[in-house]
Design a protein around this motif. Structure first.
Motif, PDB file in Angstrom:
ATOM      1  N   GLU A  83      31.164  33.701  40.818  1.00 38.67           N
ATOM      2  CA  GLU A  83      30.847  34.754  39.853  1.00 38.67           C
ATOM      3  C   GLU A  83      30.089  34.164  38.670  1.00 38.67           C
ATOM      4  O   GLU A  83      30.483  33.139  38.110  1.00 38.67           O
ATOM      5  N   ARG A  86      30.292  39.259  34.728  1.00 42.36           N
ATOM      6  CA  ARG A  86      30.999  40.510  35.010  1.00 42.36           C
ATOM      7  C   ARG A  86      31.064  41.295  33.709  1.00 42.36           C
ATOM      8  O   ARG A  86      31.361  40.730  32.658  1.00 42.36           O
ATOM      9  N   LYS A 104      28.893  43.275  38.499  1.00 43.75           N
ATOM     10  CA  LYS A 104      29.324  41.960  38.970  1.00 43.75           C
ATOM     11  C   LYS A 104      28.094  41.228  39.477  1.00 43.75           C
ATOM     12  O   LYS A 104      27.336  41.766  40.278  1.00 43.75           O
TER      13      LYS A 104
END
Length: 137
Positions: A83, A86, A104
């Motif tokens: 990731e 976000r 995201k």
């Protein structure tokens, strides 16, 4: 930096890449179908957004409308789910969440970046709907 650090509330972030992005992903913008514009902005700026947040020695910032989270860089044995970014934004109505919008941004195969948005609307029962879009660049 630790994951337990609270987000920093930034009252005035009017002239930087993170604030521009945060303005684009507000829940209020969910009706404008600006997903393609957000993807184009991220193509050019996702690294700068992460750098801006990390240069503040933070993982999360908040402008009062959007929470922006940029996990730390991958560490030995922990890539944080690949990731990169976000966000979460919501609009409250009659003491419940009427609209929420979450973006995201992840690394995927071959060094490409995937962007997903999930928008949920809960305007009266049973008028609940959600929408998810994704793009890869």
């Amino acid at each position: 930096m630790t994951a337990s650090m609270p987000p920093v509330h930034i009252a005035d972030m009017s002239d930087n890449v993170a604030s521009t992005f945060m303005n684009m992903v507000q829940a209020e913008k969910a009706a404008t179908s600006n997903f393609d514009d957000v993807v184009e902005f991220l193509k050019a700026n996702y690294k700068a957004i992460v750098k801006y947040v990390h240069d503040m020695d933070k993982l999360m910032i908040d402008d009062g409308k959007v929470m922006l989270n940029c996990p730390p860089a991958p560490e030995a044995g922990n890539n944080h789910g690949d990731e990169l970014i976000r966000t979460y934004a919501e609009i409250m109505q009659d003491e419940h969440i009427a609209i929420s919008r979450e973006f995201k941004v992840h690394l995927v195969e071959d060094g490409k970046v995937e962007v997903r948005v999930e928008t949920k609307r809960n305007i009266g029962k049973p008028d609940y709907s959600d929408c998810e879009k994704k793009a890869i660049f």
